[in-house]
Design a protein around this motif. Structure first.
Motif, PDB file in Angstrom:
ATOM      1  N   UNK A   1      -2.389   2.847   7.735  1.00 41.78           N
ATOM      2  CA  UNK A   1      -1.656   1.933   6.953  1.00 41.78           C
ATOM      3  C   UNK A   1      -1.259   2.693   5.571  1.00 41.78           C
ATOM      4  N   UNK A   2      -2.139   3.369   5.049  1.00 41.03           N
ATOM      5  CA  UNK A   2      -1.771   4.328   4.186  1.00 41.03           C
ATOM      6  C   UNK A   2      -0.750   5.266   4.258  1.00 41.03           C
ATOM      7  N   UNK A   3      -0.856   5.962   5.266  1.00 42.68           N
ATOM      8  CA  UNK A   3       0.202   7.095   5.572  1.00 42.68           C
ATOM      9  C   UNK A   3       1.656   6.656   5.829  1.00 42.68           C
ATOM     10  N   UNK A   4       1.473   5.450   6.689  1.00 39.24           N
ATOM     11  CA  UNK A   4       2.925   4.898   6.951  1.00 39.24           C
ATOM     12  C   UNK A   4       3.535   4.073   5.800  1.00 39.24           C
ATOM     13  N   UNK A   5       2.696   3.441   5.112  1.00 43.79           N
ATOM     14  CA  UNK A   5       3.147   2.885   3.764  1.00 43.79           C
ATOM     15  C   UNK A   5       3.632   3.796   2.703  1.00 43.79           C
ATOM     16  N   UNK A   6       2.779   5.124   2.763  1.00 38.12           N
ATOM     17  CA  UNK A   6       3.334   5.975   1.501  1.00 38.12           C
ATOM     18  C   UNK A   6       4.775   6.716   1.791  1.00 38.12           C
ATOM     19  N   UNK A   7       4.922   7.053   3.303  1.00 36.68           N
ATOM     20  CA  UNK A   7       6.057   7.438   3.438  1.00 36.68           C
ATOM     21  C   UNK A   7       7.393   6.584   4.001  1.00 36.68           C
ATOM     22  N   UNK A   8       7.007   5.520   4.446  1.00 40.23           N
ATOM     23  CA  UNK A   8       7.952   4.631   5.103  1.00 40.23           C
ATOM     24  C   UNK A   8       7.797   3.193   4.203  1.00 40.23           C
ATOM     25  N   UNK A   9       6.868   2.760   3.641  1.00 40.04           N
ATOM     26  CA  UNK A   9       6.849   1.665   3.085  1.00 40.04           C
ATOM     27  C   UNK A   9       7.928   1.152   1.804  1.00 40.04           C
ATOM     28  N   UNK A  10       8.476   0.235   2.067  1.00 39.68           N
ATOM     29  CA  UNK A  10       9.306  -0.500   1.037  1.00 39.68           C
ATOM     30  C   UNK A  10       9.065  -1.809   0.901  1.00 39.68           C
ATOM     31  N   UNK A  11       8.635  -2.618   1.473  1.00 42.92           N
ATOM     32  CA  UNK A  11       8.567  -4.249   1.468  1.00 42.92           C
ATOM     33  C   UNK A  11       6.855  -4.391   1.153  1.00 42.92           C
ATOM     34  N   UNK A  12       6.659  -4.973  -0.107  1.00 45.68           N
ATOM     35  CA  UNK A  12       5.331  -5.160  -0.490  1.00 45.68           C
ATOM     36  C   UNK A  12       4.739  -6.349   0.282  1.00 45.68           C
ATOM     37  N   UNK A  13       3.667  -6.254   0.745  1.00 49.90           N
ATOM     38  CA  UNK A  13       2.688  -7.275   1.385  1.00 49.90           C
ATOM     39  C   UNK A  13       2.342  -8.223   0.448  1.00 49.90           C
ATOM     40  N   UNK A  14       1.667  -7.820  -0.651  1.00 49.02           N
ATOM     41  CA  UNK A  14       0.980  -8.861  -1.582  1.00 49.02           C
ATOM     42  C   UNK A  14       1.117  -8.066  -3.015  1.00 49.02           C
ATOM     43  N   UNK A  15       2.282  -7.988  -3.639  1.00 50.92           N
ATOM     44  CA  UNK A  15       2.386  -7.195  -4.803  1.00 50.92           C
ATOM     45  C   UNK A  15       1.780  -7.765  -5.982  1.00 50.92           C
ATOM     46  N   UNK A  16       1.267  -9.041  -6.127  1.00 62.09           N
ATOM     47  CA  UNK A  16       0.518  -9.576  -7.249  1.00 62.09           C
ATOM     48  C   UNK A  16      -0.855  -9.214  -7.118  1.00 62.09           C
ATOM     49  N   UNK A  17      -1.491  -9.002  -5.872  1.00 61.66           N
ATOM     50  CA  UNK A  17      -2.752  -8.568  -5.731  1.00 61.66           C
ATOM     51  C   UNK A  17      -3.120  -7.108  -5.387  1.00 61.66           C
ATOM     52  N   UNK A  18      -2.163  -6.576  -4.354  1.00 63.22           N
ATOM     53  CA  UNK A  18      -2.509  -5.040  -4.175  1.00 63.22           C
ATOM     54  C   UNK A  18      -1.031  -4.606  -4.107  1.00 63.22           C
TER      55      UNK A  18
END
Length: 271
Positions: A152-169
């Motif tokens: 989740x960290x690796x995919x999110x770091x290189x491909x992530x653009x849509x925030x899951x819960x931006x106010x919390x994490x």
């Protein structure tokens, strides 16, 4: 570089503790639950150090250890009855001590801080201890969570653009969640093929990976919200390079009870 070495050594000790307790030490899951739970409860009570009372930490750890001992198969019925009574007395003392404070608002805050931790941590660690009956299932939960977190960290770091819960994490993304879930499912399939747990079919493992991912994510977000409330970056400093114990087991605190219920209600129908 020094931080990387410290982080690596700390992680190795953590993994070795889990592997030794799961596979090589008799009743090792109870030992693992006692160690992780005790440290987590101490950290919990230090979330707000200006309101901390040492007695609350001591009482909480005693309640956890007596709860684990109560369910140990080697404890006599008389000892179990004594421990149950002592635990109830300690809980009552904690509740009463937190009620009789200066005002109702402070009483509610004090109750949450000092009593809620028991319900947040103790049942989860009891579930971990019970899962020790099936070593590869217990190890499988750790493996699926580690796979999910890492990818989740690796995919999110290189491909992530849509925030899951931006106010919390703010660093978590939907892309990371999906990528981590896929690799967790792959780990579940490998566990089905190689672990030798005969009573779990492939659909059991895949369903469990889905439930573990959901509950682990909720646990991670829940602890992130708690840390934000208390203006903390890490839950503590007990794991050099990683932060605190709660930072490492926040996912487990929700994933372990879910796994225990799944195993007993669906996979084995024991409850």
């Amino acid at each position: 570089m020094n931080n990387l070495i410290t982080r690596s050594l700390s992680g190795i000790v953590y993994v070795l503790l889990i592997l030794m307790s799961t596979f090589y030490i008799p009743q090792g899951s109870f030992l693992l639950a006692g160690i992780l739970g005790s440290l987590a409860l101490i950290e919990w009570h230090n979330f707000k150090p200006e309101a901390h009372k040492r007695g609350h930490s001591v009482f909480s750890v005693l309640i956890l250890l007596m709860s684990l001992a109560y369910f140990s198969p080697e404890i006599s019925a008389i000892s179990k009855a004594a421990m149950a009574l002592i635990s109830l007395v300690l809980i009552l003392m904690m509740v009463l001590q937190n009620i009789f404070v200066e005002n109702s608002q402070k009483a509610l805050d004090s109750l949450f801080r000092n009593v809620f931790g028991l319900f947040y941590i103790v049942p989860a660690l009891l579930s971990l201890a019970f899962l020790g009956e099936h070593s590869w299932v217990l190890a499988g939960v750790f493996i699926m969570i580690w796979c999910f977190d890492s990818f989740a960290y690796l995919v999110g770091k290189y491909l992530g653009s849509h925030k899951l819960m931006p106010r919390i994490s703010p660093n978590k993304t939907w892309e990371g969640f999906i990528g981590g879930s896929l690799f967790s499912a792959l780990a579940a399939a490998l566990l089905w093929n190689y672990s030798g747990v005969e009573f779990l079919k492939l659909w059991h493992w895949l369903s469990l990976s889905f439930l573990v991912v959901l509950s682990a994510t909720f646990g991670d977000l829940f602890e992130s919200a708690l840390k934000r409330k208390h203006n903390l970056k890490d839950s503590g400093k007990m794991m050099p390079g990683h932060g605190g114990i709660l930072d490492r087991i926040d996912s487990l605190l929700f994933a372990m009870p879910v796994t225990f219920l799944f195993l007993n209600l669906i996979a084995t129908n024991k409850l």
